[in-house]
Design an enzyme around this catalytic site. Sequence first.
Site, PDB file in Angstrom:
ATOM      1  N   SER A 162      -4.392   6.588 -11.470  1.00  0.00           N
ATOM      2  CA  SER A 162      -2.962   6.578 -11.742  1.00  0.00           C
ATOM      3  C   SER A 162      -2.372   5.183 -11.625  1.00  0.00           C
ATOM      4  O   SER A 162      -1.265   4.933 -12.094  1.00  0.00           O
ATOM      5  CB  SER A 162      -2.224   7.515 -10.779  1.00  0.00           C
ATOM      6  N   CYS A 176      -9.531   9.004  -9.033  1.00  0.00           N
ATOM      7  CA  CYS A 176      -8.235   9.501  -8.562  1.00  0.00           C
ATOM      8  C   CYS A 176      -8.435  10.941  -8.111  1.00  0.00           C
ATOM      9  O   CYS A 176      -8.908  11.775  -8.891  1.00  0.00           O
ATOM     10  CB  CYS A 176      -7.215   9.435  -9.693  1.00  0.00           C
ATOM     11  N   GLU A 197       0.627  -0.021  -4.883  1.00  0.00           N
ATOM     12  CA  GLU A 197       1.007  -0.430  -6.236  1.00  0.00           C
ATOM     13  C   GLU A 197       1.807  -1.733  -6.240  1.00  0.00           C
ATOM     14  O   GLU A 197       1.782  -2.484  -7.208  1.00  0.00           O
ATOM     15  CB  GLU A 197       1.815   0.677  -6.920  1.00  0.00           C
ATOM     16  N   HIS A 211      -6.044   5.065  -3.397  1.00  0.00           N
ATOM     17  CA  HIS A 211      -5.179   3.958  -2.976  1.00  0.00           C
ATOM     18  C   HIS A 211      -5.331   3.652  -1.489  1.00  0.00           C
ATOM     19  O   HIS A 211      -5.179   2.501  -1.060  1.00  0.00           O
ATOM     20  CB  HIS A 211      -3.705   4.297  -3.249  1.00  0.00           C
TER      21      HIS A 211
END
Length: 304
Positions: free
Chosen positions: A41, A103, A181, A215
């Site tokens: 993502s 992901c 991010e 992440h």
Amino acid sequence: MGSPAAIVFLPFDGHAGRMSSARRVEQLTIMNDAPIGVFDSGVGGLSVLREIRALLPSEELLYVADSAAAPYGDRSEAFIRQRVEVIGDFLTGLGVKMIVVACNTATAIGVELLRAKHSIPIVAMEPAVKPAAALSRSRIIGVLATSRTLASERFARLADAFGRDARVILQPCPGFVELVERGETDSPRAFDLVKQHVSPLVRQGADTLVLGCTHYPFLLPVIKEVVGPQVTVLDASLPVARRVQSILQSERLLAEREGPGTEHFWTSGDPQRVAPVIAKLWGRDVEVEPLSPQYSVPADTAGG
């Protein structure tokens, strides 16, 4: 940066009615040297990409950061499936020999769609609940993931299969993906947010934590600082990379080129914003290309 060459299927030998040995060897070499496609993502899947690169230095790696749609954990299932399908089409159009869904949310919602549509190997994420259950001394495990991953049927089956003899505490971590991010992995804000979501698990007796989002490994130093040395933190990135290596070996698809492979990066977001974050997490400057319009996120649904 030029696009990698697609796999070329060579013609059969017309006289013999089957492919000649020389042409078959040439075809197999082309297939072996085809790239591996990896997507997430956003930039989180780089945690998987770096493990693949460490294990497979000769492979050509293509990475798509669907940053305009991040985080998937806040999206509907229909939206996630659409993005998984679109990015799968983009990567297969570039001739990849394998797709790695780096992901957990995309795996939980859309990996079966990819497997039904494409004949190449599809490698997916799985939170490390099984090894956590084996390692935990207190029999209390904390799973850090997006709310969408934790609510999925796929995760429920995993927890039921391997977490029966332990107490599994599910902890959504809103804000973690956004920190990564932005490349904000070691700031006071990161420490405060990690402490807010992780400390309650330790207070409840969890001695093993599972990182259920790609992440989150980029926040691992902060997580370890918060929980201390008595808590084991498990990340599935290396096991997934080993799975990639195992499948390529068994299918005889390992790259045969001499010298190191290269990496190519695309994003559905703003390359000027995404490139510095990828460079920070990857450890060197990179060129990031925009996805072409047919693969981009519709403007009315883009998140960044």
